[in-house]
Design a protein around this motif. Structure first.
Motif, PDB file in Angstrom:
ATOM      1  N   LYS A 210      25.255 -16.838  10.650  1.00 11.64           N
ATOM      2  CA  LYS A 210      26.037 -15.981  11.539  1.00 11.64           C
ATOM      3  C   LYS A 210      26.186 -14.578  10.963  1.00 11.64           C
ATOM      4  CE  LYS A 210      30.495 -15.688  13.934  1.00 11.64           C
ATOM      5  NZ  LYS A 210      30.854 -14.360  13.413  1.00 11.64           N
ATOM      6  N   GLU A 211      26.548 -14.509   9.690  1.00 14.43           N
ATOM      7  CA  GLU A 211      26.773 -13.209   9.076  1.00 14.43           C
ATOM      8  C   GLU A 211      25.483 -12.395   9.000  1.00 14.43           C
ATOM      9  OE1 GLU A 211      28.996 -13.407   5.394  1.00 14.43           O
ATOM     10  OE2 GLU A 211      30.007 -15.214   6.099  1.00 14.43           O
ATOM     11  N   CYS A 212      24.363 -13.065   8.702  1.00 18.14           N
ATOM     12  CA  CYS A 212      23.095 -12.340   8.570  1.00 18.14           C
ATOM     13  C   CYS A 212      22.487 -11.979   9.919  1.00 18.14           C
ATOM     14  CB  CYS A 212      22.096 -13.168   7.775  1.00 18.14           C
ATOM     15  SG  CYS A 212      22.464 -13.260   6.016  1.00 18.14           S
ATOM     16  N   MET A 213      22.439 -12.951  10.840  1.00 18.79           N
ATOM     17  CA  MET A 213      21.744 -12.740  12.105  1.00 18.79           C
ATOM     18  C   MET A 213      22.604 -12.021  13.133  1.00 18.79           C
ATOM     19  SD  MET A 213      18.876 -13.974  11.266  1.00 18.79           S
ATOM     20  CE  MET A 213      17.935 -14.044  12.777  1.00 18.79           C
ATOM     21  N   GLY A 230      19.814 -36.463 -10.358  1.00 18.15           N
ATOM     22  CA  GLY A 230      21.254 -36.391 -10.537  1.00 18.15           C
ATOM     23  C   GLY A 230      21.757 -35.148 -11.248  1.00 18.15           C
ATOM     24  N   THR A 231      20.864 -34.299 -11.694  1.00 16.46           N
ATOM     25  CA  THR A 231      21.262 -33.071 -12.384  1.00 16.46           C
ATOM     26  C   THR A 231      21.879 -32.083 -11.405  1.00 16.46           C
ATOM     27  OG1 THR A 231      19.453 -33.329 -13.978  1.00 16.46           O
ATOM     28  CG2 THR A 231      20.469 -31.143 -13.817  1.00 16.46           C
ATOM     29  N   GLU A 232      23.047 -31.572 -11.755  1.00 13.57           N
ATOM     30  CA  GLU A 232      23.709 -30.583 -10.904  1.00 13.57           C
ATOM     31  C   GLU A 232      23.294 -29.181 -11.338  1.00 13.57           C
ATOM     32  OE1 GLU A 232      28.032 -30.718  -9.400  1.00 13.57           O
ATOM     33  OE2 GLU A 232      28.094 -29.222 -11.023  1.00 13.57           O
ATOM     34  N   ARG A 233      22.906 -28.348 -10.371  1.00 14.71           N
ATOM     35  CA  ARG A 233      22.500 -26.977 -10.653  1.00 14.71           C
ATOM     36  C   ARG A 233      23.317 -26.011  -9.806  1.00 14.71           C
ATOM     37  NH1 ARG A 233      17.551 -26.664 -13.374  1.00 14.71           N
ATOM     38  NH2 ARG A 233      16.430 -28.660 -13.499  1.00 14.71           N
ATOM     39  N   THR A 234      23.542 -24.833 -10.357  1.00 16.88           N
ATOM     40  CA  THR A 234      24.271 -23.794  -9.645  1.00 16.88           C
ATOM     41  C   THR A 234      23.327 -22.626  -9.373  1.00 16.88           C
ATOM     42  OG1 THR A 234      26.317 -24.397 -10.772  1.00 16.88           O
ATOM     43  CG2 THR A 234      26.264 -22.258  -9.675  1.00 16.88           C
ATOM     44  N   TYR A 235      23.333 -22.142  -8.142  1.00 16.11           N
ATOM     45  CA  TYR A 235      22.469 -21.039  -7.740  1.00 16.11           C
ATOM     46  C   TYR A 235      23.315 -19.909  -7.165  1.00 16.11           C
ATOM     47  CZ  TYR A 235      18.615 -24.409  -7.953  1.00 16.11           C
ATOM     48  OH  TYR A 235      17.714 -25.346  -8.363  1.00 16.11           O
ATOM     49  N   VAL A 236      22.853 -18.698  -7.356  1.00 16.90           N
ATOM     50  CA  VAL A 236      23.412 -17.568  -6.622  1.00 16.90           C
ATOM     51  C   VAL A 236      22.367 -17.177  -5.584  1.00 16.90           C
ATOM     52  CG1 VAL A 236      22.559 -15.857  -8.293  1.00 16.90           C
ATOM     53  CG2 VAL A 236      24.443 -15.270  -6.750  1.00 16.90           C
ATOM     54  N   ARG A 237      22.788 -17.096  -4.312  1.00 18.98           N
ATOM     55  CA  ARG A 237      21.877 -16.823  -3.206  1.00 18.98           C
ATOM     56  C   ARG A 237      22.185 -15.448  -2.602  1.00 18.98           C
ATOM     57  NH1 ARG A 237      18.054 -20.811  -3.665  1.00 18.98           N
ATOM     58  NH2 ARG A 237      18.962 -22.886  -3.583  1.00 18.98           N
ATOM     59  N   ASN A 238      21.132 -14.772  -2.215  1.00 19.04           N
ATOM     60  CA  ASN A 238      21.262 -13.516  -1.482  1.00 19.04           C
ATOM     61  C   ASN A 238      20.426 -13.621  -0.226  1.00 19.04           C
ATOM     62  OD1 ASN A 238      22.627 -11.471  -3.542  1.00 19.04           O
ATOM     63  ND2 ASN A 238      21.150 -12.710  -4.680  1.00 19.04           N
ATOM     64  N   MET A 239      21.018 -13.324   0.914  1.00 19.92           N
ATOM     65  CA  MET A 239      20.290 -13.359   2.176  1.00 19.92           C
ATOM     66  C   MET A 239      20.556 -12.063   2.919  1.00 19.92           C
ATOM     67  SD  MET A 239      20.829 -17.280   3.496  1.00 19.92           S
ATOM     68  CE  MET A 239      19.396 -17.133   4.548  1.00 19.92           C
ATOM     69  N   PHE A 240      19.472 -11.480   3.450  1.00 21.42           N
ATOM     70  CA  PHE A 240      19.682 -10.273   4.247  1.00 21.42           C
ATOM     71  C   PHE A 240      18.702 -10.277   5.418  1.00 21.42           C
ATOM     72  CE2 PHE A 240      16.660  -9.192   0.943  1.00 21.42           C
ATOM     73  CZ  PHE A 240      15.681  -8.466   1.601  1.00 21.42           C
ATOM     74  N   PRO A 241      19.096  -9.660   6.537  1.00 23.63           N
ATOM     75  CA  PRO A 241      18.262  -9.676   7.742  1.00 23.63           C
ATOM     76  C   PRO A 241      17.268  -8.522   7.755  1.00 23.63           C
ATOM     77  CG  PRO A 241      20.378  -8.701   8.242  1.00 23.63           C
ATOM     78  CD  PRO A 241      20.419  -9.072   6.782  1.00 23.63           C
ATOM     79  N   LEU A 242      16.090  -8.767   8.337  1.00 21.45           N
ATOM     80  CA  LEU A 242      15.130  -7.710   8.622  1.00 21.45           C
ATOM     81  C   LEU A 242      15.223  -7.403  10.110  1.00 21.45           C
ATOM     82  CD1 LEU A 242      11.908  -8.642   6.604  1.00 21.45           C
ATOM     83  CD2 LEU A 242      13.662  -6.971   6.041  1.00 21.45           C
ATOM     84  N   LEU A 243      15.516  -6.176  10.436  1.00 26.50           N
ATOM     85  CA  LEU A 243      15.739  -5.788  11.830  1.00 26.50           C
ATOM     86  C   LEU A 243      14.459  -5.229  12.440  1.00 26.50           C
ATOM     87  CD1 LEU A 243      19.210  -4.016  11.413  1.00 26.50           C
ATOM     88  CD2 LEU A 243      18.717  -6.454  11.746  1.00 26.50           C
ATOM     89  N   LEU A 252      14.929 -13.477   8.251  1.00 26.04           N
ATOM     90  CA  LEU A 252      15.862 -13.532   7.131  1.00 26.04           C
ATOM     91  C   LEU A 252      15.071 -13.613   5.836  1.00 26.04           C
ATOM     92  CD1 LEU A 252      18.682 -16.074   8.102  1.00 26.04           C
ATOM     93  CD2 LEU A 252      18.932 -13.627   7.755  1.00 26.04           C
ATOM     94  N   ILE A 253      15.421 -12.780   4.893  1.00 23.21           N
ATOM     95  CA  ILE A 253      14.849 -12.868   3.557  1.00 23.21           C
ATOM     96  C   ILE A 253      15.922 -13.469   2.652  1.00 23.21           C
ATOM     97  CG2 ILE A 253      13.807 -11.630   1.640  1.00 23.21           C
ATOM     98  CD1 ILE A 253      12.200 -11.526   4.209  1.00 23.21           C
ATOM     99  N   ALA A 254      15.578 -14.560   2.004  1.00 19.03           N
ATOM    100  CA  ALA A 254      16.541 -15.234   1.128  1.00 19.03           C
ATOM    101  C   ALA A 254      15.942 -15.368  -0.263  1.00 19.03           C
ATOM    102  CB  ALA A 254      16.885 -16.617   1.681  1.00 19.03           C
ATOM    103  N   TYR A 255      16.689 -14.957  -1.257  1.00 22.44           N
ATOM    104  CA  TYR A 255      16.234 -15.142  -2.628  1.00 22.44           C
ATOM    105  C   TYR A 255      17.397 -15.611  -3.475  1.00 22.44           C
ATOM    106  CZ  TYR A 255      18.175 -10.424  -3.406  1.00 22.44           C
ATOM    107  OH  TYR A 255      18.998  -9.336  -3.471  1.00 22.44           O
TER     108      TYR A 255
END
Length: 333
Positions: A210-213, A230-243, A252-255
């Motif tokens: 919703k926020e991106c699109m 079973g290994t828990e991992r933490t990620y930081v995500r960045n998503m931004f829209p291409l207009l 949407l570009i997500a990295y």
């Protein structure tokens, strides 16, 4: 190259005009008489195959070596298809000239019938598509180069369409979701959606979309995911829209990057800080240049220095008195 307009529609003028039109459009034609098994070429075909004007077109596959074995087999099957189906067929082919240059052409075959509906000939139309194919090959090489660069990135990178279906994933992203037991490829099908990357139960998928699109703005967030072991991992995500040109979000570009190790270090530091704060002894932390970057409360209570007074200083500057030995000063330093 010039025409006498008074005889514009004369047979000689029409032949000359047709030849120029074929050269401009890079089109040639030929006639295969099924009764006599002879093949007649138009002028342009000699130029396309770069063969002398007296070359026998019937011997093209046997003696010219313009077609390699796979292409020759494809051409023979192509002709047989037109003969057996008695219908128009079209196919692309590649030839290789003696100097190593490649050319491509599209050939369309039209069966010719007599009044009794017996097939008497094949009429073929050849068009040179070498420029088009070369452009496609160059674009493919560029695409492979870009993919090679993107696959070497340490961060995960995916591209999604406006429906939330992912259409590209680099190597780091592929490996990440493989660890979660999900199998995908670099160019997945449109049925694979964002849920494969950001599970509904563990993330902000709905809000992110919703926020991106809709709001057309980038979003950054953290999420925790569980690998198949079973290994828990933490990620930081960045998503931004291409207009697009209408200012609508088209892709949407997500990295993202795995920050599990960093979060673990932060947690350890928090635990150490908690212990250090509770101890009655003096605790200080210095950097590689031996400058103080942190002290506990006991340091202030016992020595009387506040953090503002000592942060950034070498402890040897003030942790000494008139009777401090040179050895002790050296040890502190």
């Amino acid at each position: 190259s010039t025409f006498d307009l008074t005889s514009f529609n004369s047979p000689q003028s029409q032949q000359q005009r047709l030849s120029l039109l074929c050269q401009t459009a890079q089109i040639g034609d030929w006639w295969h008489d099924l009764k006599t098994q002879t093949i007649t070429w138009s002028e342009y075909l000699y130029a396309f195959y770069e063969l002398p004007d007296d070359f026998n077109g019937s011997a093209l596959l046997e003696s010219s070596e313009r077609y390699n074995e796979p292409e020759k087999a494809k051409m023979l099957a192509f002709v047989e298809c037109a003969l057996s189906t008695r219908s128009k067929v079209s196919e692309e082919f590649m030839i290789v000239l003696p100097d190593g240059r490649a050319k491509w052409h599209t050939t369309t075959l039209h069966p010719i019938f007599d009044q009794n509906r017996d097939m008497v000939a094949l009429y073929g139309v050849l068009q040179d598509i070498s420029s088009k194919k070369q452009l496609e090959q160059n674009k493919k090489k560029e695409h492979l180069l870009y993919n090679h660069i993107l696959d070497r990135l340490p961060t995960e990178l995916i591209v999604l369409n406006k429906e939330g279906h992912y259409i590209y994933a680099n190597d780091a992203a592929i490996k990440s979701i493989h660890r979660r037991g999900i199998r995908v490829e670099h160019s997945p099908s449109v049925t694979s959606d964002l849920g494969n990357w950001i599970p509904t139960a563990e993330s902000r998928r709905i809000e992110v979309l919703k926020e991106c699109m809709v709001d057309k703005r980038p979003v950054t967030f953290e999420e925790k995911l569980i690998d198949s072991d079973g290994t828990e991992r933490t990620y930081v995500r960045n998503m931004f829209p291409l207009l697009n040109e209408h200012d609508d979000a088209e892709f949407l570009i997500a990295y993202g990057i795995d920050i599990t190790a960093r979060k673990k270090s932060e947690l350890e530091l928090q635990r150490m800080a908690f212990v250090a704060e509770k101890t009655n002894g003096i605790v200080m932390i210095t950097d590689a240049q031996k400058k103080i970057i942190w002290i506990n409360n006991s340091f202030e209570k016992i020595l009387g220095y506040t953090s503002e007074e000592v942060i950034g200083y070498d402890p040897a500057v003030f942790l000494q008195g008139p009777e401090t030995s040179a050895a002790t000063i050296q040890e502190i330093a």
